[in-house]
Design a protein around this motif. Structure first.
Motif, PDB file in Angstrom:
ATOM      1  N   ASP A  27      14.188  -2.390   4.094  1.00  0.00           N
ATOM      2  CA  ASP A  27      14.815  -1.122   4.479  1.00  0.00           C
ATOM      3  C   ASP A  27      14.669  -0.815   5.967  1.00  0.00           C
ATOM      4  O   ASP A  27      15.461  -0.056   6.520  1.00  0.00           O
ATOM      5  CB  ASP A  27      14.237   0.036   3.647  1.00  0.00           C
ATOM      6  N   GLY A  28      13.674  -1.383   6.636  1.00  0.00           N
ATOM      7  CA  GLY A  28      13.504  -1.121   8.066  1.00  0.00           C
ATOM      8  C   GLY A  28      13.868  -2.286   8.952  1.00  0.00           C
ATOM      9  O   GLY A  28      13.695  -2.226  10.170  1.00  0.00           O
ATOM     10  N   LEU A  78       4.698  -3.982  12.754  1.00  0.00           N
ATOM     11  CA  LEU A  78       4.972  -4.824  13.920  1.00  0.00           C
ATOM     12  C   LEU A  78       6.217  -5.672  13.727  1.00  0.00           C
ATOM     13  O   LEU A  78       6.996  -5.882  14.666  1.00  0.00           O
ATOM     14  CB  LEU A  78       3.756  -5.717  14.186  1.00  0.00           C
ATOM     15  N   GLY A  79       6.436  -6.158  12.496  1.00  0.00           N
ATOM     16  CA  GLY A  79       7.544  -7.073  12.221  1.00  0.00           C
ATOM     17  C   GLY A  79       8.900  -6.534  12.609  1.00  0.00           C
ATOM     18  O   GLY A  79       9.742  -7.261  13.148  1.00  0.00           O
ATOM     19  N   ARG A  80       9.140  -5.247  12.337  1.00  0.00           N
ATOM     20  CA  ARG A  80      10.439  -4.649  12.664  1.00  0.00           C
ATOM     21  C   ARG A  80      10.749  -4.770  14.152  1.00  0.00           C
ATOM     22  O   ARG A  80      11.890  -5.026  14.552  1.00  0.00           O
ATOM     23  CB  ARG A  80      10.460  -3.172  12.242  1.00  0.00           C
ATOM     24  N   THR A 120       7.779 -13.609   9.186  1.00  0.00           N
ATOM     25  CA  THR A 120       7.234 -13.118   7.923  1.00  0.00           C
ATOM     26  C   THR A 120       6.638 -11.724   8.162  1.00  0.00           C
ATOM     27  O   THR A 120       6.239 -11.399   9.279  1.00  0.00           O
ATOM     28  CB  THR A 120       6.149 -14.054   7.376  1.00  0.00           C
ATOM     29  N   GLY A 121       6.623 -10.916   7.118  1.00  0.00           N
ATOM     30  CA  GLY A 121       6.203  -9.532   7.320  1.00  0.00           C
ATOM     31  C   GLY A 121       7.195  -8.790   8.200  1.00  0.00           C
ATOM     32  O   GLY A 121       6.830  -7.928   8.997  1.00  0.00           O
ATOM     33  N   ALA A 122       8.469  -9.146   8.039  1.00  0.00           N
ATOM     34  CA  ALA A 122       9.519  -8.648   8.943  1.00  0.00           C
ATOM     35  C   ALA A 122       9.741  -7.141   8.829  1.00  0.00           C
ATOM     36  O   ALA A 122      10.270  -6.529   9.752  1.00  0.00           O
ATOM     37  CB  ALA A 122      10.828  -9.378   8.662  1.00  0.00           C
TER      38      ALA A 122
END
Length: 562
Positions: free
Chosen positions: A320-321, A297-299, A291-293
């Motif tokens: 988009d990222g 940090l998620g990317r 979650t919060g991908a």
């Protein structure tokens, strides 16, 4: 001995990090962010600072299909990049180790290719790699050009791809008219270590002993994994492709035997070692929800998981990222639906990073969002989730002097810390007496990727780009546990995909450094002209004079991976 490695995040780069462990070796690991080999100024800057004696170039554009459609980029990375390295190696009298490929040959020979055979590439990828060889041969005397083929290691490769394709299937289709020698990145790294200890420069072939076709390779993989999957043999012409792939990619390591009496491990045993190592293969079928991908940090967490071979489910408002290899989850995590676990794709592991305004410590959203986090976690566990990792923060602890461990009492001061502290207690309460593994990952001072976050380092980069001469600063005396976002992502993934060590886990370095020292070092490393204006801002009353994480548990997790 100073050794510079490019493409350090790739399969071979990661293997070299394990093989080149020697107290006499100073290793500088770079990837695109640290040094873009296509940018001559970037290369010059790193060379001038590090002054390497040996350069190992693992950087390359290796997607052979995309090379055909992005020819200019292929030559830029695979040929012009090495040209920049050659120029600086000559200036510093450094030896260049360059990784090349079987694709420099046309594949029409009926016998294995040795180092004396004349290249005749048939693809853009092969042509770009051959041009790099020619640039090195025409300009250097201290070099090792190493041709290899069919590599597998810590990253994306055929082994992981074929296993992923076999999920929930009884049969996979694989071509059987292309032959080569599957090569372990670890075995190749050992060859590089052997070569750089000598001055027997030249072109070398380095692939594991023996050969097979792709279908036979797949069959051996399934046999090693005890998977009951049938391999259907087909011909290359049954696949539509713009790339003419060599029918014969078998390389013979003639010069390794002649110059060093060295034989590489046969490919079957190298594969056995790779699979039994258990770095990712034992968990390859795991589905991991992040979650919060698309967050700061998620990317990086998503990318690290994908590079390790996991199936990744990415949840966020925007994508988009997010790495395009991840599966995008359409359902909002805070929809409140009781069947959210099913809607999220029934993941084996959930890494819950989603959080608003992490850099604004007293924003109301921290408290207002807390019920949504509670409902999401509660319904995920009720639906069947067996393993969850949640991002914590040092701000849960509040004011504290010294190292923080899992027994350190918490007394948060900011709304951010209060909310995180509450969510931690809620999560452990929800999972009490349940068969659920919980990893509460407590982070400290995150840095890196500095244009995509709101940290002081991001603001410093922006101020430098705007041409400002001074940067308003505090006293800078506070000491923190600084960790790069890339290293933090690795620690988060390592902790989350195992269940031997659970509970509160500090994801950190365990080393306190003053903010002033870290920022001054950042300015110097990036050759910024801006100066810090000490005392322009008062130190925040809720910031500890010195706080860092006890790294005992995360170090044990990382050690277990080896």
């Amino acid at each position: 001995m100073k050794i510079l490695v490019t493409g350090a995040n790739g399969q071979l780069g990661r293997a070299l990090q394990k093989v080149l462990i020697n107290e006499e070796i100073e290793l500088l690991l770079t990837d695109t962010k640290e040094m873009d080999i296509t940018d001559a100024n970037s290369v010059k800057k790193v060379f001038n600072k590090f002054e390497p004696e040996i350069v190992i170039n693992c950087a390359a554009f290796t997607n052979v299909d995309k090379c055909e459609t992005e020819e200019e980029l292929a030559f830029k990375i695979n040929a012009e990049g090495p040209r920049n390295l050659v120029k600086m190696c000559l200036e510093y009298d450094a030896c260049l180790v360059h990784i090349s490929t079987d694709y420099v040959f046309d594949g029409e020979k009926s016998e294995p290719y040795d180092e004396e055979d004349i290249p005749n590439p048939q693809s853009v990828y092969g042509k770009s790699k051959l041009l790099a060889e020619q640039i090195i041969l025409e300009n250097m005397s201290k070099y090792f050009i190493i041709r290899t083929a069919w590599m597998f290691g810590d990253g994306e490769n055929f082994v992981r791809k074929v296993v992923q394709n076999a999920k929930n299937k009884n049969e996979v289709t694989v071509v059987d008219d292309q032959f080569g020698s599957p090569t372990s990145s670890m075995e190749l790294a050992k060859v590089i270590n052997l070569l750089i200890s000598s001055n027997k420069y030249g072109i070398y072939h380095a692939s594991c002993e023996g050969y097979c076709n792709w279908a036979q390779f797949a069959e051996q993989i399934f046999e090693e994994l005890n998977l009951n999957v049938k391999v259907k043999h087909v011909k290359s012409n049954e696949y539509v492709s713009k790339v003419k792939r060599p029918k014969n990619s078998i390389l013979t390591n003639k010069k390794l035997l002649e110059n060093f009496n060295y034989k590489m491990k046969d490919w079957q045993n190298a594969l056995k070692d790779y699979i039994s190592g258990g770095y990712v293969m034992s968990d390859l079928t795991k589905k991991v929800l992040v979650t919060g991908a698309n967050g700061y940090l998620g990317r990086h967490v998503v990318k690290e998981l994908l590079n390790r071979g996991y199936e990744v489910l990415a949840a966020d408002f925007r994508y988009d990222g997010v790495d395009e290899r991840a599966i995008r989850v359409e359902e909002p995590i805070f929809s409140g639906k009781e069947n959210i676990y099913e809607l999220m794709g029934k993941p084996d592991v959930c890494i819950h990073l989603a959080w608003r305004n992490g850099f604004v410590h007293n924003d109301d959203s921290h408290i207002l969002d807390l019920p949504s986090h509670y409902t999401f976690i509660k319904n995920m566990i009720a639906g069947g989730l067996k393993s969850i990792s949640i991002m914590g923060t040092m701000h849960e602890v509040g004011y504290w002097e010294g190292a923080v461990d899992e027994h350190t009492p918490t007394n948060p001061i900011s709304l951010y810390g209060i909310a995180k502290d509450a969510l931690r207690n809620i999560t452990f309460n929800l999972t009490m007496n349940k068969d659920v593994s919980v990893h509460w990952l407590r982070a400290y001072y995150i840095m890196g990727d500095d244009l995509k976050n709101n940290s002081i380092f991001s603001k410093l980069v922006q101020a430098e780009q705007e041409g400002k001469e001074k940067f308003p600063f505090t006293s800078g005396k506070n000491k923190y546990d600084f960790i790069t976002v890339q290293e933090l992502a690795k620690q988060i993934v390592a902790a989350s995909v195992q269940d031997q060590i659970t509970g509160i886990i500090n994801v950190c370095t365990g080393e306190p450094i003053s903010l002033a020292d870290k920022v001054e070092s950042f300015i110097k490393e990036n050759d910024f002209k801006i100066k810090l204006e000490y005392g322009a801002y008062p130190d925040r009353p809720y910031d500890s004079d010195a706080i860092w994480g006890d790294a005992t548990k995360i170090r044990k997790i990382l050690e277990n991976e080896k």
